[in-house]
Design a protein around this motif. Sequence first.
Motif, PDB file in Angstrom:
ATOM      1  N   VAL A   1      13.844  80.425 -12.037  1.00 20.25           N
ATOM      2  CA  VAL A   1      13.396  79.372 -12.941  1.00 20.25           C
ATOM      3  C   VAL A   1      14.000  79.560 -14.330  1.00 20.25           C
ATOM      4  O   VAL A   1      14.351  78.589 -15.009  1.00 20.25           O
ATOM      5  N   SER A   2      14.154  80.801 -14.753  1.00 15.24           N
ATOM      6  CA  SER A   2      14.654  81.078 -16.102  1.00 15.24           C
ATOM      7  C   SER A   2      16.102  80.627 -16.299  1.00 15.24           C
ATOM      8  O   SER A   2      16.557  80.478 -17.438  1.00 15.24           O
ATOM      9  N   GLU A   3      16.835  80.410 -15.214  1.00 15.99           N
ATOM     10  CA  GLU A   3      18.226  79.962 -15.320  1.00 15.99           C
ATOM     11  C   GLU A   3      18.337  78.464 -15.594  1.00 15.99           C
ATOM     12  O   GLU A   3      19.423  77.973 -15.910  1.00 15.99           O
ATOM     13  N   LEU A   4      17.245  77.733 -15.459  1.00 14.09           N
ATOM     14  CA  LEU A   4      17.308  76.278 -15.590  1.00 14.09           C
ATOM     15  C   LEU A   4      17.383  75.867 -17.059  1.00 14.09           C
ATOM     16  O   LEU A   4      16.641  76.367 -17.890  1.00 14.09           O
ATOM     17  N   ASN A   5      18.300  74.939 -17.356  1.00 14.79           N
ATOM     18  CA  ASN A   5      18.373  74.353 -18.695  1.00 14.79           C
ATOM     19  C   ASN A   5      19.022  72.980 -18.580  1.00 14.79           C
ATOM     20  O   ASN A   5      19.417  72.544 -17.493  1.00 14.79           O
ATOM     21  N   ARG A   6      19.139  72.308 -19.707  1.00 19.33           N
ATOM     22  CA  ARG A   6      19.618  70.902 -19.667  1.00 19.33           C
ATOM     23  C   ARG A   6      21.077  70.780 -19.270  1.00 19.33           C
ATOM     24  O   ARG A   6      21.543  69.664 -18.962  1.00 19.33           O
ATOM     25  N   ASP A   7      21.828  71.873 -19.278  1.00 19.10           N
ATOM     26  CA  ASP A   7      23.226  71.805 -18.812  1.00 19.10           C
ATOM     27  C   ASP A   7      23.311  71.398 -17.355  1.00 19.10           C
ATOM     28  O   ASP A   7      24.364  70.939 -16.897  1.00 19.10           O
ATOM     29  N   LEU A   8      22.219  71.559 -16.617  1.00 18.03           N
ATOM     30  CA  LEU A   8      22.209  71.214 -15.196  1.00 18.03           C
ATOM     31  C   LEU A   8      21.961  69.721 -14.967  1.00 18.03           C
ATOM     32  O   LEU A   8      22.083  69.228 -13.855  1.00 18.03           O
ATOM     33  N   LEU A   9      21.632  68.988 -16.034  1.00 13.34           N
ATOM     34  CA  LEU A   9      21.258  67.593 -15.907  1.00 13.34           C
ATOM     35  C   LEU A   9      22.212  66.677 -16.654  1.00 13.34           C
ATOM     36  O   LEU A   9      22.807  67.063 -17.657  1.00 13.34           O
ATOM     37  N   LYS A  10      22.313  65.441 -16.159  1.00 17.94           N
ATOM     38  CA  LYS A  10      23.013  64.382 -16.880  1.00 17.94           C
ATOM     39  C   LYS A  10      22.057  63.213 -16.976  1.00 17.94           C
ATOM     40  O   LYS A  10      21.482  62.793 -15.986  1.00 17.94           O
ATOM     41  N   ARG A  11      21.893  62.678 -18.191  1.00 17.26           N
ATOM     42  CA  ARG A  11      20.990  61.550 -18.370  1.00 17.26           C
ATOM     43  C   ARG A  11      21.808  60.260 -18.312  1.00 17.26           C
ATOM     44  O   ARG A  11      22.811  60.118 -18.992  1.00 17.26           O
ATOM     45  N   VAL A  12      21.364  59.336 -17.460  1.00 20.90           N
ATOM     46  CA  VAL A  12      22.102  58.081 -17.288  1.00 20.90           C
ATOM     47  C   VAL A  12      21.229  56.891 -17.620  1.00 20.90           C
ATOM     48  O   VAL A  12      20.010  57.000 -17.617  1.00 20.90           O
TER      49      VAL A  12
END
Length: 383
Positions: free
Chosen positions: A372-383
Amino acid sequence: MSFGNHVQFKVYQQHEKNIIPVSYEELEAKAKEKLENKPYYYVAASAGAEITAKQNNKAFEKWQIVPRMLCDTSSRNLSIELFGRKYAYPVLLAPVGVQSIVHPEGELATARAAAAMDVPFIASTASTYSLEKIAGEMGQAPRWYQLYWSKDREIAASMVKRAEAAGYDAIVITLDTPMMAWREKDIENAYLPFLEAQGIGNYLEDPVFCSRLDKSPQEDLQAAIMLWARVFGNPTLTWEDLEFIKAQTSLPILLKGILHPEDARLAVEHGVDGIIVSNHGGRQVDGAIAAIEALPEIVDAVKGDIPILMDSGIRRGSDILKALAIGAKAVLVGRPYMYGLALAGEEGVKQVLRNLLADFDLTLALSGKRTVSELNRDLLKRV
């Protein structure tokens, strides 16, 4: 073998049967078939035209996962730490009141399921069974207590003290319900279960509440119901009132219902221990911002000073991952487990949790992450 793989193989090899539908949509449809209209809509419906309730789910689609490849995700660790305690998963069962309207064992069955699955249960002030009875079903399993702050502040103080004495680990104060919203289905059905003495178990066993009655609830239940109706909500509360509750307990205090970043900053200023970004599943202000849309600004406003949790719209593992990647420490799940409870009691709640956690575990791995600690917004793209 990690959690999701383990569940898959048990199901595929038919060592474990699906006793409830796996998809959320079918789960809700089956619950609707089983329940009468009044209890079903009390759980399923929301305020007004239910626009916010729909947007809670739809808004997750605006955040898309961009998986990473060639990452060793053969083993995963889903645990988190909150307030000095380690939790196996970043998921809690949201406080949902009057669970007895969908299953006779109500909160007791849910509490046992939560304990069995090692998922914290947040017991509601509006439970049919008292917080002590719920605690008695859970042993040493993690549990939090959700407070609806009564108009009679001594009743609120009494409930917080009872929760600490009964082994609860945190207090969650719900801010967005100083009164009940205009819920069209409940008005149409003329249904408020509290007036049938469901969901007031914590009041009926509270010494301060009972001291306000001329006769005990056993002698005059109707008088107790009417007193509940007079003291349930408290629209007079301000930020300054938090000092009163903080003085009643040594437990961490979280504020549930925060949607504006300025309120998040005020929460930090007033020394609360955590925030739950929530619009009450769309049940209070129709047209309010979707919880997942409010989350990024609140995370940015708080700057890591206190943990932020999120609820309203969590239906699948990808929803959990997106909320955590945006910056939530954990999420709360509500309606899905209520439908599991309606269909199969304790085992139904357990299977809802099994499916959600397995889905999240596999989504985490397939996104290229192990913890869980590896998750951040770099993993997401907002469309």
